[in-house]
Design an enzyme around this catalytic site. Structure first.
Site, PDB file in Angstrom:
ATOM      1  N   GLU A 157      -1.714  11.272   4.110  1.00  0.00           N
ATOM      2  CA  GLU A 157      -2.711  10.962   5.139  1.00  0.00           C
ATOM      3  C   GLU A 157      -2.656  12.034   6.212  1.00  0.00           C
ATOM      4  OE1 GLU A 157      -3.974   6.598   6.100  1.00  0.00           O
ATOM      5  OE2 GLU A 157      -1.788   6.679   6.043  1.00  0.00           O
ATOM      6  N   GLU A 203       0.868  -1.171   0.000  1.00  0.00           N
ATOM      7  CA  GLU A 203       0.000   0.000   0.000  1.00  0.00           C
ATOM      8  C   GLU A 203       0.908   1.226   0.000  1.00  0.00           C
ATOM      9  OE1 GLU A 203      -3.017   0.128   3.076  1.00  0.00           O
ATOM     10  OE2 GLU A 203      -2.785   2.300   3.297  1.00  0.00           O
TER      11      GLU A 203
END
Length: 442
Positions: free
Chosen positions: A217, A212
């Site tokens: 974020e 991933e």
């Protein structure tokens, strides 16, 4: 003497092999004459790793590889929507969404994810495809989180991705490149916006084995810290590796960061052996992969570096969850908005101006050998542009391709001197002189 004869024969065989330019998109026709010491191979390929259309003819002889090309340059294939984007340091815009339209997101580029259930992170939102949660106003895409009872959840939001489905194939998954988003992040405790990537096919298994890539974020209770993280089988979750905007403050490159009220650019540059994160063009961290410096050689390289396959893009605004909701959810913040100015993908043209053959791989080293398993590394080849991959043969049979200079080999022939041949290939299809070594299994 027997080993020398075998090495000579294997060298002859491998020099006559044309390594295909792409596993899934290449048709190879090989004609060989038993009385000839020369083999001509012609390969026609289409690839979105670098240029989109390439015709390559390679003639491989005992002394060299010669390549002639008919290539459509990346600069000739820039989509109309991306034509005003500046080309910097050779990065050509090959895909973009500038959001210069009105209504829902472009269905030829994005798919809505609809549903709830926590998504493995105890998230509290229900994702919808409604305009209340995702709307393009001709300038920006706005993803809005609302406090409302819907689908068994107490909040709604939106999540979109470029992943292909069975109904259509828009080609929006990539292996390597530069990926950017310019956005203003939502404010408020409990928000968890992200710009990230997941593997198209999960060739190494379910999460986290196939990796991933979190480009950006952010959690609302830590307002001006933005993270970028890689997840792999060995390094995942809170043990993921990456970078943070905090590094810009501690180094003095920036004195303050405001991601809630100002637009900023978030991105990565992803190559065969490295991923680096950027905030407004400033590096905030990187993770590299060197097969000779990993923690253990008893495992395949994918345990640490599954990032040699296609990934697709994701945009979403989660509410709550194990990280986003670690300090609760402030219900007074709603509605709260994640505003995206653009999303862009850039790639390098490693084909049209390639003029040299990759150097021969050298310095083979066996770093691990137990039973019939061995981990082999070598010094990386050098090319005038970029090495695409290495083809690894075991006793005359193609075993695998690897984008890095190391590979774990299993099921080697017992009580035998296994002959290993490694050939480097660049993006134009040029092949190096083979490197050969022997792994003896008692």
């Amino acid at each position: 003497m027997t080993r020398k004869i075998m090495l000579f024969l294997m060298t002859f065989i491998f020099i006559a092999v044309m390594v295909a330019c792409d596993d899934s998109l290449t048709t190879t026709t090989t004609t060989s004459a038993s009385t000839s010491s020369e083999t001509d191979s012609t390969t026609t390929s289409t690839s979105n790793s670098t240029t989109t259309t390439t015709t390559t003819t390679t003639t491989t002889t005992s002394s060299q590889s010669q390549t002639t090309q008919t290539t459509t340059k990346l600069t000739d294939l820039i989509p109309e929507e991306c034509s005003s984007i500046e080309i910097v340091d050779g990065w050509v815009p090959t895909w973009c969404d500038e959001f210069k339209y009105v209504g829902g997101v472009d269905p030829t580029k994005w798919i809505h994810v609809v549903g709830g259930g926590g998504f493995g992170n105890q998230e509290q939102q229900y994702y919808t495809s409604r305009s209340q949660n995702a709307y393009v106003d001709g300038e920006y895409l706005t993803i809005t989180a609302l406090k409302e009872a819907y689908g068994g959840s107490n909040y709604t939001s939106a999540k979109i991705w470029t992943q292909e489905n069975s109904a259509w194939d828009n080609g929006t998954s990539w292996k390597y490149g530069k990926f950017e988003m310019r956005a203003k992040l939502p404010a408020g405790r409990g928000t968890w916006p992200a710009f990230w990537m997941m593997p198209k096919s999960s060739v190494y298994g379910g999460w986290p084995k196939s990796g991933e890539i979190d480009i950006m974020e952010h959690v609302g209770y830590n307002p001006n810290v933005v993270l970028g993280t890689l997840h792999s089988e060995r390094f995942n979750g809170t043990n993921g590796r990456g970078g943070s905007t905090t590094s810009l403050l501690t180094s003095g490159q920036l004195t303050s960061i405001d991601v809630l009220n100002e637009f900023h650019t978030y991105g990565i540059v992803w190559t065969e052996t490295k991923i680096e994160w950027f905030f407004d063009g400033l590096s905030i961290g990187s993770v590299s992969f060197d097969p000779r410096a990993q923690n253990s050689f008893a495992y395949p390289t994918s345990v640490d570096w599954p990032f040699d396959q296609k990934f697709y893009l994701i945009l979403n605004l989660a509410i709550g969850g194990t990280w986003g909701g670690a300090q609760g959810i402030d219900d007074t913040i709603f509605p709260t908005e994640f505003v995206i100015d653009y999303v862009r993908v850039f790639q390098q043209d490693y084909i049209s101006d390639d003029t040299e053959v990759p150097t021969q791989p050298t310095g083979p080293a066996i770093l691990y050998k137990v039973s019939r398993t061995a981990f082999l590394t070598w010094n990386p080849s050098i090319d005038d542009n970029q090495i695409k991959r290495y083809a690894v043969f075991v006793n005359g049979v193609l075993r695998n391709y690897t984008s890095v200079n190391g590979i774990q080999l299993t099921s080697l022939k017992a009580t035998f001197d296994n002959i290993i041949t490694v050939i480097a290939e660049d993006y134009a299809g040029n092949l190096s002189t083979p490197m050969q070594t022997v792994i003896s299994i008692e």
